[in-house]
Design a protein around this motif. Structure first.
Motif, PDB file in Angstrom:
ATOM      1  N   VAL A 109     -14.633  -1.206   7.976  1.00 10.22           N
ATOM      2  CA  VAL A 109     -14.811  -0.169   6.952  1.00 10.22           C
ATOM      3  C   VAL A 109     -13.895   1.017   7.231  1.00 10.22           C
ATOM      4  N   VAL A 110     -13.941   1.513   8.462  1.00 10.64           N
ATOM      5  CA  VAL A 110     -13.138   2.685   8.824  1.00 10.64           C
ATOM      6  C   VAL A 110     -11.651   2.355   8.776  1.00 10.64           C
ATOM      7  N   PHE A 111     -11.275   1.192   9.278  1.00 10.05           N
ATOM      8  CA  PHE A 111      -9.860   0.788   9.308  1.00 10.05           C
ATOM      9  C   PHE A 111      -9.267   0.755   7.897  1.00 10.05           C
ATOM     10  N   VAL A 112      -9.937   0.067   6.976  1.00 12.51           N
ATOM     11  CA  VAL A 112      -9.403  -0.092   5.616  1.00 12.51           C
ATOM     12  C   VAL A 112      -9.405   1.232   4.861  1.00 12.51           C
ATOM     13  N   LEU A 113     -10.481   2.020   4.983  1.00 13.92           N
ATOM     14  CA  LEU A 113     -10.553   3.303   4.275  1.00 13.92           C
ATOM     15  C   LEU A 113      -9.493   4.272   4.796  1.00 13.92           C
ATOM     16  N   LEU A 114      -9.312   4.305   6.106  1.00  7.49           N
ATOM     17  CA  LEU A 114      -8.309   5.193   6.696  1.00  7.49           C
ATOM     18  C   LEU A 114      -6.906   4.765   6.285  1.00  7.49           C
ATOM     19  N   GLU A 115      -6.660   3.469   6.300  1.00  5.84           N
ATOM     20  CA  GLU A 115      -5.368   2.931   5.888  1.00  5.84           C
ATOM     21  C   GLU A 115      -5.077   3.292   4.433  1.00  5.84           C
ATOM     22  N   THR A 116      -6.061   3.143   3.556  1.00 13.28           N
ATOM     23  CA  THR A 116      -5.895   3.433   2.126  1.00 13.28           C
ATOM     24  C   THR A 116      -5.683   4.916   1.886  1.00 13.28           C
ATOM     25  N   TRP A 117      -6.465   5.741   2.576  1.00 13.29           N
ATOM     26  CA  TRP A 117      -6.363   7.191   2.390  1.00 13.29           C
ATOM     27  C   TRP A 117      -4.999   7.720   2.842  1.00 13.29           C
ATOM     28  N   LEU A 118      -4.524   7.280   4.000  1.00 17.20           N
ATOM     29  CA  LEU A 118      -3.232   7.753   4.496  1.00 17.20           C
ATOM     30  C   LEU A 118      -2.078   7.264   3.618  1.00 17.20           C
ATOM     31  N   ALA A 119      -2.200   6.040   3.083  1.00 18.89           N
ATOM     32  CA  ALA A 119      -1.146   5.499   2.225  1.00 18.89           C
ATOM     33  C   ALA A 119      -1.003   6.305   0.935  1.00 18.89           C
ATOM     34  N   GLU A 120      -2.096   6.937   0.502  1.00 25.52           N
ATOM     35  CA  GLU A 120      -2.037   7.762  -0.707  1.00 25.52           C
ATOM     36  C   GLU A 120      -1.434   9.132  -0.441  1.00 25.52           C
ATOM     37  N   ILE A 121      -1.428   9.539   0.825  1.00 25.36           N
ATOM     38  CA  ILE A 121      -0.928  10.868   1.173  1.00 25.36           C
ATOM     39  C   ILE A 121       0.576  10.862   1.422  1.00 25.36           C
ATOM     40  N   THR A 122       1.049   9.855   2.155  1.00 23.64           N
ATOM     41  CA  THR A 122       2.466   9.818   2.532  1.00 23.64           C
ATOM     42  C   THR A 122       2.975   8.379   2.621  1.00 23.64           C
ATOM     43  N   PRO A 123       4.244   8.159   2.243  1.00 21.62           N
ATOM     44  CA  PRO A 123       4.808   6.809   2.388  1.00 21.62           C
ATOM     45  C   PRO A 123       5.051   6.432   3.849  1.00 21.62           C
ATOM     46  N   HIS A 124       4.995   7.429   4.743  1.00 29.99           N
ATOM     47  CA  HIS A 124       5.202   7.184   6.171  1.00 29.99           C
ATOM     48  C   HIS A 124       3.860   7.144   6.907  1.00 29.99           C
ATOM     49  N   TRP A 125       2.829   6.644   6.228  1.00 27.16           N
ATOM     50  CA  TRP A 125       1.474   6.676   6.769  1.00 27.16           C
ATOM     51  C   TRP A 125       1.319   5.884   8.059  1.00 27.16           C
ATOM     52  N   ARG A 126       2.139   4.855   8.250  1.00 27.30           N
ATOM     53  CA  ARG A 126       2.001   4.042   9.464  1.00 27.30           C
ATOM     54  C   ARG A 126       2.321   4.838  10.735  1.00 27.30           C
ATOM     55  N   MET A 127       3.189   5.853  10.612  1.00 27.52           N
ATOM     56  CA  MET A 127       3.529   6.683  11.762  1.00 27.52           C
ATOM     57  C   MET A 127       2.337   7.530  12.197  1.00 27.52           C
ATOM     58  N   ILE A 128       1.420   7.771  11.285  1.00 26.69           N
ATOM     59  CA  ILE A 128       0.200   8.518  11.597  1.00 26.69           C
ATOM     60  C   ILE A 128      -0.931   7.565  11.960  1.00 26.69           C
ATOM     61  N   PHE A 129      -1.006   6.472  11.203  1.00 25.05           N
ATOM     62  CA  PHE A 129      -2.116   5.538  11.323  1.00 25.05           C
ATOM     63  C   PHE A 129      -2.192   4.905  12.712  1.00 25.05           C
ATOM     64  N   GLY A 130      -1.053   4.403  13.210  1.00 28.61           N
ATOM     65  CA  GLY A 130      -1.043   3.722  14.505  1.00 28.61           C
ATOM     66  C   GLY A 130      -1.510   4.604  15.651  1.00 28.61           C
ATOM     67  N   PRO A 131      -0.836   5.746  15.883  1.00 26.04           N
ATOM     68  CA  PRO A 131      -1.265   6.624  16.983  1.00 26.04           C
ATOM     69  C   PRO A 131      -2.705   7.117  16.829  1.00 26.04           C
ATOM     70  N   LEU A 132      -3.138   7.354  15.588  1.00 27.03           N
ATOM     71  CA  LEU A 132      -4.505   7.827  15.356  1.00 27.03           C
ATOM     72  C   LEU A 132      -5.533   6.793  15.797  1.00 27.03           C
ATOM     73  N   LEU A 133      -5.254   5.522  15.500  1.00 22.14           N
ATOM     74  CA  LEU A 133      -6.164   4.458  15.912  1.00 22.14           C
ATOM     75  C   LEU A 133      -6.193   4.305  17.432  1.00 22.14           C
ATOM     76  N   VAL A 134      -5.016   4.380  18.043  1.00 16.11           N
ATOM     77  CA  VAL A 134      -4.943   4.244  19.509  1.00 16.11           C
ATOM     78  C   VAL A 134      -5.709   5.369  20.189  1.00 16.11           C
ATOM     79  N   ILE A 135      -5.535   6.598  19.694  1.00 18.44           N
ATOM     80  CA  ILE A 135      -6.237   7.753  20.274  1.00 18.44           C
ATOM     81  C   ILE A 135      -7.745   7.610  20.112  1.00 18.44           C
ATOM     82  N   SER A 136      -8.162   7.149  18.936  1.00 18.29           N
ATOM     83  CA  SER A 136      -9.599   7.008  18.679  1.00 18.29           C
ATOM     84  C   SER A 136     -10.231   5.989  19.618  1.00 18.29           C
ATOM     85  N   VAL A 137      -9.521   4.891  19.877  1.00 25.11           N
ATOM     86  CA  VAL A 137     -10.047   3.872  20.787  1.00 25.11           C
ATOM     87  C   VAL A 137     -10.106   4.399  22.213  1.00 25.11           C
ATOM     88  N   LEU A 138      -9.093   5.155  22.626  1.00 24.89           N
ATOM     89  CA  LEU A 138      -9.048   5.684  23.987  1.00 24.89           C
ATOM     90  C   LEU A 138     -10.145   6.718  24.236  1.00 24.89           C
TER      91      LEU A 138
END
Length: 307
Positions: A263-292
Motif C-alpha cells: 500500500v505504502v510503496f504504490v501510493l508513494l510511487e504514484t504521489w511522487l510521479a505526479e510531483i516530478t518526472p525525476h521522482w525515482r531520484m527521490i523514491f529510491g533513497p527515501l525507501l532505503v532510509i525508511s527501511v534503515l
C-alpha cells in the motif's frame, strides 16, 4: 490479537475506500493494483518470513499467470473456470522446477539462481512474437465468469481482488501456524536440527515454493484483467525487486506487513510521479532510509505504537 486485527484493519480500509469517496475510475484502478501487488507480496513474504527464501524471481510466477490469460485469450478461451486452473498450474509448475534447483543452494547462490530463472522467463516472453513480443499483448476482453462479463464492473472487480488478498493472507497465516509451517520456520533457523529430528527440510521448502508460485499465478490472472494488457515487463527482475522491497518495507517477519508495504510503496510511487518526472531520484533513497530507520519495517513500527 495484533496479528489478526491489524491486517483486518488494512483489509477493511481497502474494502471501504470506494464508499468513502474513492470510486473514480483512476482510483479504483489504483486500488486494484495495490491489492494485486499486495497479494503477490504476501505470497513472497510467506517464503521470506516462513522459509527464509528471499527469491529474486517471484515476479516470474506472476507473469506466467498473466501470460496464461493472454495465450488462452488469443485462442478464444476466456472462461474463468478454465483460465484460472491453467494459470495456477503453469505458475506452480514453473516455481516447482525453479525451486527444485534453487532450494538446493542458499544465500547469494539461491538469490542468483532465482534471478536467472526469472530472466529466462522474461526473455522467453519477449520472444513470443505471436503474442506481441516486447510490445506485449492486449486482451480482447476480461476473463468471463460463468459466461458473464462480471469483471467489467469496477466494484465487483474491486471486491474480487479484496477477497483474493484476504484469502491469500489467511491461507498463508494458517499454513505457517500448521505443522507444515512450523517445519519451514524451524528449517529457516536451523536446518541441521530439523534433519536430526528425522525431517528433511527440502521437500517442505519445495512445496512452500510451489504454493507461493501458485498464489503468484492468481495475482497474475488478476493483474492481466486489471490492465487488460500483458507484457514481458511483468516478469522482469525489477518487478521481483519491487515485491521483495514491499516485503522488507512492511516487515519481513509479518505477512500483513507485506500488505502494508505494498500500500505504502504504490501510493508513494504514484504521489511522487505526479510531483516530478525525476521522482525515482527521490523514491529510491527515501525507501532505503525508511527501511534503515524502521526496525521491523512498517508493521513493527505500528505494533510498537500500539503494543
Amino acid at each position: 490479537m495484533r496479528e489478526v486485527w491489524l491486517p483486518l484493519l488494512v483489509l477493511a480500509a481497502l474494502g471501504l475506500a470506494p464508499f468513502a469517496g474513492f470510486a473514480a475510475s483512476y482510483e479504483m484502478t489504483l486500488m486494484a493494483r495495490i491489492m494485486i501487488l499486495a497479494m503477490a507480496a504476501v505470497s513472497l513474504s510467506f517464503l521470506v518470513g516462513g522459509a527464509g527464501l528471499a527469491s529474486l524471481g517471484h515476479a516470474a510466477s506472476v507473469g506466467v499467470g498473466a501470460y496464461a490469460v493472454a495465450l488462452l485469450d488469443a485462442h478464444g478461451v476466456t472462461d474463468a473456470a478454465r483460465v484460472l486452473p491453467v494459470a495456477i498450474g503453469a505458475a506452480t509448475l514453473f516455481s516447482l522446477v525453479t525451486g527444485a534447483i534453487a532450494i538446493r543452494t542458499s544465500g547469494v547462490h539461491f538469490i542468483m539462481i532465482t534471478l536467472a530463472f526469472g530472466q529466462m522467463a522474461f526473455f522467453t516472453a519477449s520472444s513470443l512474437s505471436a503474442y506481441g513480443g516486447d510490445d506485449g499483448y492486449t486482451l480482447y476482453s476480461r476473463t468471463e465468469v460463468a459466461g458473464t462479463r462480471l469483471l467489467e464492473n469496477r466494484l465487483v472487480f474491486h471486491v474480487i481482488c479484496l477477497g483474493a488478498l484476504a484469502l491469500t493472507w489467511a491461507g498463508c497465516a494458517m499454513l505457517l501456524a500448521s505443522r507444515f509451517g512450523r517445519v519451514l520456520r524451524a528449517a529457516r533457523q536451523n536446518a541441521q536440527r530439523v534433519e536430526a529430528m528425522g525431517l528433511a527440510p527440502y521437500p517442505f521448502r519445495l512445496v512452500g515454493f510451489g504454493i507461493a508460485g501458485g498464489l503468484g499465478g492468481v495475482a497474475g490472472v488478476l493483474l492481466a484483467n486489471a490492465t487488460e494488457f500483458v507484457s514481458p515487463a511483468m516478469l522482469s527482475w525489477q518487478r521481483s525487486g519491487e515485491l521483495l522491497f514491499m516485503v522488507i518495507l512492511g516487515g519481513a517477519g509479518r505477512l500483513w506487513g507485506a500488505m502494508l508495504g505494498a500500500v505504502v510503496f504504490v501510493l508513494l510511487e504514484t504521489w511522487l510521479a505526479e510531483i516530478t518526472p525525476h521522482w525515482r531520484m527521490i523514491f529510491g533513497p527515501l525507501l532505503v532510509i525508511s527501511v534503515l530507520l524502521m526496525r521491523g519495517g512498517l508493521s513493527g513500527l505500528v505494533e510498537r505504537r500500539h503494543g
